[in-house]
Design a protein around this motif. Structure first.
Motif, PDB file in Angstrom:
ATOM      1  N   ALA A   1     -17.565  50.245  19.292  1.00  0.00           N
ATOM      2  CA  ALA A   1     -17.116  49.980  20.658  1.00  0.00           C
ATOM      3  C   ALA A   1     -16.737  48.518  20.834  1.00  0.00           C
ATOM      4  N   LYS A   2     -17.485  47.650  20.197  1.00  0.00           N
ATOM      5  CA  LYS A   2     -17.174  46.221  20.247  1.00  0.00           C
ATOM      6  C   LYS A   2     -15.799  45.951  19.645  1.00  0.00           C
ATOM      7  N   ARG A   3     -15.474  46.627  18.532  1.00  0.00           N
ATOM      8  CA  ARG A   3     -14.157  46.443  17.894  1.00  0.00           C
ATOM      9  C   ARG A   3     -13.039  47.020  18.765  1.00  0.00           C
ATOM     10  N   ILE A   4     -13.320  48.153  19.424  1.00  0.00           N
ATOM     11  CA  ILE A   4     -12.311  48.753  20.285  1.00  0.00           C
ATOM     12  C   ILE A   4     -11.956  47.803  21.418  1.00  0.00           C
ATOM     13  N   LEU A   5     -12.958  47.171  22.025  1.00  0.00           N
ATOM     14  CA  LEU A   5     -12.699  46.229  23.108  1.00  0.00           C
ATOM     15  C   LEU A   5     -11.910  45.013  22.622  1.00  0.00           C
ATOM     16  N   GLN A   6     -12.012  44.725  21.333  1.00  0.00           N
ATOM     17  CA  GLN A   6     -11.244  43.626  20.746  1.00  0.00           C
ATOM     18  C   GLN A   6      -9.864  44.073  20.273  1.00  0.00           C
ATOM     19  N   GLY A   7      -9.587  45.379  20.388  1.00  0.00           N
ATOM     20  CA  GLY A   7      -8.312  45.905  19.923  1.00  0.00           C
ATOM     21  C   GLY A   7      -8.261  46.167  18.433  1.00  0.00           C
ATOM     22  N   LYS A   8      -9.395  46.135  17.759  1.00  0.00           N
ATOM     23  CA  LYS A   8      -9.452  46.371  16.312  1.00  0.00           C
ATOM     24  C   LYS A   8      -9.774  47.854  16.066  1.00  0.00           C
ATOM     25  N   TYR A   9      -8.799  48.706  16.368  1.00  0.00           N
ATOM     26  CA  TYR A   9      -9.019  50.150  16.349  1.00  0.00           C
ATOM     27  C   TYR A   9      -9.264  50.690  14.942  1.00  0.00           C
ATOM     28  N   GLU A  10      -8.510  50.197  13.971  1.00  0.00           N
ATOM     29  CA  GLU A  10      -8.687  50.692  12.603  1.00  0.00           C
ATOM     30  C   GLU A  10     -10.069  50.343  12.081  1.00  0.00           C
ATOM     31  N   LYS A  11     -10.539  49.137  12.401  1.00  0.00           N
ATOM     32  CA  LYS A  11     -11.876  48.730  11.964  1.00  0.00           C
ATOM     33  C   LYS A  11     -12.937  49.598  12.634  1.00  0.00           C
ATOM     34  N   ALA A  12     -12.736  49.916  13.923  1.00  0.00           N
ATOM     35  CA  ALA A  12     -13.701  50.764  14.636  1.00  0.00           C
ATOM     36  C   ALA A  12     -13.777  52.143  14.004  1.00  0.00           C
ATOM     37  N   LEU A  13     -12.614  52.710  13.656  1.00  0.00           N
ATOM     38  CA  LEU A  13     -12.595  54.033  13.046  1.00  0.00           C
ATOM     39  C   LEU A  13     -13.279  54.015  11.686  1.00  0.00           C
ATOM     40  N   ALA A  14     -13.098  52.922  10.954  1.00  0.00           N
ATOM     41  CA  ALA A  14     -13.744  52.803   9.644  1.00  0.00           C
ATOM     42  C   ALA A  14     -15.264  52.742   9.791  1.00  0.00           C
ATOM     43  N   ILE A  15     -15.753  52.014  10.810  1.00  0.00           N
ATOM     44  CA  ILE A  15     -17.200  51.941  11.044  1.00  0.00           C
ATOM     45  C   ILE A  15     -17.780  53.322  11.301  1.00  0.00           C
ATOM     46  N   LEU A  16     -16.975  54.162  11.970  1.00  0.00           N
ATOM     47  CA  LEU A  16     -17.423  55.510  12.307  1.00  0.00           C
ATOM     48  C   LEU A  16     -17.167  56.503  11.181  1.00  0.00           C
ATOM     49  N   ASP A  17     -16.840  56.002  10.018  1.00  0.00           N
ATOM     50  CA  ASP A  17     -16.580  56.854   8.855  1.00  0.00           C
ATOM     51  C   ASP A  17     -15.452  57.832   9.134  1.00  0.00           C
ATOM     52  N   ASP A  18     -14.433  57.346   9.868  1.00  0.00           N
ATOM     53  CA  ASP A  18     -13.236  58.138  10.194  1.00  0.00           C
ATOM     54  C   ASP A  18     -13.547  59.405  10.987  1.00  0.00           C
ATOM     55  N   ASP A  19     -14.616  59.369  11.780  1.00  0.00           N
ATOM     56  CA  ASP A  19     -14.962  60.488  12.652  1.00  0.00           C
ATOM     57  C   ASP A  19     -14.124  60.370  13.930  1.00  0.00           C
ATOM     58  N   GLU A  20     -13.042  61.140  14.024  1.00  0.00           N
ATOM     59  CA  GLU A  20     -12.114  60.999  15.146  1.00  0.00           C
ATOM     60  C   GLU A  20     -12.725  61.466  16.465  1.00  0.00           C
ATOM     61  N   MET A  21     -13.630  62.430  16.434  1.00  0.00           N
ATOM     62  CA  MET A  21     -14.267  62.882  17.661  1.00  0.00           C
ATOM     63  C   MET A  21     -15.149  61.780  18.235  1.00  0.00           C
ATOM     64  N   ALA A  22     -15.936  61.134  17.379  1.00  0.00           N
ATOM     65  CA  ALA A  22     -16.758  60.016  17.844  1.00  0.00           C
ATOM     66  C   ALA A  22     -15.879  58.865  18.323  1.00  0.00           C
ATOM     67  N   PHE A  23     -14.779  58.625  17.626  1.00  0.00           N
ATOM     68  CA  PHE A  23     -13.825  57.591  18.030  1.00  0.00           C
ATOM     69  C   PHE A  23     -13.253  57.911  19.413  1.00  0.00           C
ATOM     70  N   GLY A  24     -12.929  59.180  19.652  1.00  0.00           N
ATOM     71  CA  GLY A  24     -12.406  59.582  20.948  1.00  0.00           C
ATOM     72  C   GLY A  24     -13.394  59.358  22.070  1.00  0.00           C
ATOM     73  N   ARG A  25     -14.666  59.685  21.820  1.00  0.00           N
ATOM     74  CA  ARG A  25     -15.679  59.458  22.854  1.00  0.00           C
ATOM     75  C   ARG A  25     -15.791  57.977  23.190  1.00  0.00           C
ATOM     76  N   LEU A  26     -15.707  57.131  22.173  1.00  0.00           N
ATOM     77  CA  LEU A  26     -15.784  55.692  22.425  1.00  0.00           C
ATOM     78  C   LEU A  26     -14.553  55.186  23.165  1.00  0.00           C
ATOM     79  N   LEU A  27     -13.395  55.743  22.841  1.00  0.00           N
ATOM     80  CA  LEU A  27     -12.186  55.338  23.561  1.00  0.00           C
ATOM     81  C   LEU A  27     -12.346  55.607  25.052  1.00  0.00           C
ATOM     82  N   GLN A  28     -12.962  56.728  25.388  1.00  0.00           N
ATOM     83  CA  GLN A  28     -13.147  57.052  26.797  1.00  0.00           C
ATOM     84  C   GLN A  28     -14.151  56.119  27.459  1.00  0.00           C
ATOM     85  N   THR A  29     -15.280  55.877  26.799  1.00  0.00           N
ATOM     86  CA  THR A  29     -16.306  55.039  27.421  1.00  0.00           C
ATOM     87  C   THR A  29     -15.881  53.583  27.512  1.00  0.00           C
TER      88      THR A  29
END
Length: 583
Positions: free
Chosen positions: A82-110
């Protein structure tokens, strides 16, 4: 040490257990961390400062210290992502989540809403589907039309009261007969790619548009367009049109490079509006403020709209005319059509849309309903009955019962017509839009109670319109809708004048009557009076039982104090140009 490196060390401690006090020694911890006791002590202190764990060391030989891990590994990963998403580092955030797109989607919403990144205001939103190619000359749905307004400008705009306002043209006038309209461009106009917008480029564009199928009925009275001066454009008409300025204030008449009309591929487009497209893919749309925009520069610097499959997510942030929006303290920003009988007291802004969902009785169908059958169904398939079915089956969306095509027009009431025999089988056509689908299910249920076997055929929005234009729409009932754009008066006119679905379904004789009345209207009626002049025409379609209104959508804007003074546009989207931050 970076928090990502520290995360890797924390993952090695997870086998100790989460939320459970564990008696251990520093050498044992160091062995788990694959490092020295001295380095292990530093790592534990860093994790302690971040509240990832508790570490209570005991002094003395053979004394066992207490280790307590506070966070599940998935929870910690979500925090860091979530910290990376707020910084606009989306690819890094997805990598932290082990490419889990569902978890990434939930974070995008929050994490949605407005945030500052290196001094620039960024808005992040999510949406349920990818956007079509954003060009004005294609038939577009409401959300795409909203985005076109952000990316393009017209020569003029039309306010809610029908008064023309300057955009790329700073001045205009028409002759006394409304046969010649002249527009004067602002100096120094450019497209997003830096190329010049001059009178010749606008003339070339309109000449091209006049040859396209989707423009020919509206421009059938355009005789010529030319530019006697570099900043002057003259339109010559064969018939008077007092609302011509309103016509070309429509989204489809947005100014774009003529080469873009000829190019049918590629999502990277060139406009002239407040935002330019920097990226458009199936996963996201990125916009950036255009510094050379003719008017006031947008207060927002950047916008990112992510496409997410929201069927498994809790909060549906932008739900234009869709059911299922839910309020949540975790969702900073979303737009929806309220799902309730009454307007939510916690809703910040709410409005009834300028539009209507209705049932059309198709006079070109395989099975055509006669006048008595149409009369009966118009008073049997009522908004109240459809609403009751939707409510009882948990399919309700934000809506208000409709008694005319627009909410500001007078209600049309009709007595209950006598029951008549109906065909054994009927078919319903819709386009792929969940509110229409839900209403089709309700209509099917009501018809089945009359002993009718009903089938439902869903098309894409463009396919439904295309089949109507080609005379291939064979279903007996069409459930569809009209939605006005921000140029309300001209948009209301075009919702009848250039609507192949309505015109095909009411039959050739009624179509000829409709076009005659509309042509007369635009010849002798000023744009500001269009809505008043259109009401009896639209009411006649209802009174002649060609169509039957169902609902007006209720649009609602919610936010948790993140966005300042946000307005709600005609399309149910926020006015992103004017989002600002005091931070």
């Amino acid at each position: 040490m970076s928090d990502l490196n520290l995360l890797r060390y924390y993952s090695r401690l997870v086998p100790f257990g989460i939320g459970v006090e564990h008696k251990t020694t520093l050498p044992e911890v160091a062995n788990s961390l694959c490092t020295t006791p001295r380095h292990a002590r530093n790592l534990l202190n860093q994790m302690l400062e971040l509240a990832w764990l508790s570490w209570l060391p005991k002094a003395g030989r053979n004394q066992r210290s207490t280790l307590l891990l506070n966070l599940e590994l998935s929870e910690l990963k979500a925090q860091l992502a979530a910290k990376r998403i707020l910084q606009g580092k989306y690819e890094k955030a997805l990598a932290i989540l082990d490419d889990d797109e569902m978890a990434f989607g939930r974070l995008l919403q929050t994490t949605s809403g407005a945030s500052m990144r290196e001094g620039r205001l960024h808005i992040q939103l999510t949406y349920k589907r990818p956007f079509e190619r954003l060009v004005p000359h294609h038939l577009q749905r409401s959300s795409e039309r909203y985005l076109l307004r952000q990316i393009y400008c017209c020569l003029v705009a039309s306010a809610a009261d029908g008064v023309l306002e300057p955009q790329l043209a700073h001045h205009w006038h028409c002759d006394s007969n409304a046969l010649e309209w002249t527009f004067y461009l602002r100096p120094g106009l450019t497209f997003h790619n830096g190329s010049t917008i001059d009178a010749e480029s606008v003339v070339s564009l309109f000449k091209k548009l006049a040859t396209l199928d989707d423009y020919q009925s509206e421009l059938n009275h355009l005789v010529d367009v030319h530019s006697p001066l570099p900043n002057k454009i003259v339109f010559t008409l064969s018939k008077p049109d007092q609302g011509f300025g309103g016509l070309i204030s429509g989204v489809k008449y947005s100014i774009q490079p003529i080469g873009q009309v000829n190019d049918s591929t590629g999502k990277q487009v060139i406009g002239c509006g407040p935002f330019q497209v920097t990226e458009h893919s199936d996963s996201k749309l990125c916009l950036q403020a255009f510094d050379r925009y003719y008017a006031c520069r947008a207060l927002t610097d950047q916008v990112t709209i992510w496409h997410l499959d929201e069927s498994e997510l809790e909060n549906k942030q932008i739900q234009t005319n869709q059911p299922g929006a839910q309020a949540s303290a975790d969702c900073h920003y979303f737009v929806s059509h309220a799902v309730s009988k009454h307007i939510d007291r916690n809703v910040q802004k709410s409005r009834t849309e300028d539009g209507c969902m209705f049932v059309l009785f198709n006079q070109c169908a395989d099975i055509i309903l006669d006048e008595n059958q149409r009369r009966f169904l118009s008073t049997y398939l009522t908004p109240q009955k459809v609403y009751a079915f939707l409510e009882s089956n948990n399919l309700l969306f934000g809506c208000e019962n409709a008694n005319n095509l627009l909410p500001m027009w007078h209600n049309i009431t009709r007595p209950q017509m006598p029951v008549v025999s109906l065909p054994q089988q009927l078919s319903i056509a819709i386009y792929d839009y969940s509110s229409l689908s839900n209403c089709a299910l309700a209509v099917k249920h009501l018809l089945e109670q009359c002993g009718v076997e009903v089938s439902i055929q869903s098309y894409s929005y463009r396919k439904l319109t295309s089949r109507a234009s080609l005379g291939q729409l064979q279903e007996s009932l069409i459930i569809t809708n009209i939605n006005l754009d921000d140029n309300r008066h001209a948009s209301a006119f075009n919702s009848l004048y250039h609507n192949p679905i309505i015109q095909r379904c009411i039959g050739e004789h009624s179509k000829a009557w409709l076009l005659e009345r509309l042509n007369q209207l635009r010849s002798d009626t000023e744009l500001t009076q269009y809505l008043n002049a259109l009401e009896p025409i639209a009411s006649a379609l209802i009174n002649q039982f060609w169509l039957s209104p169902l609902f007006h959508h209720r649009q609602t804007l919610r936010f948790q104090g993140v966005l300042k003074d946000v307005g709600l546009t005609n399309w149910g989207w926020p006015d992103i140009k004017n989002v600002w931050s005091a931070d």
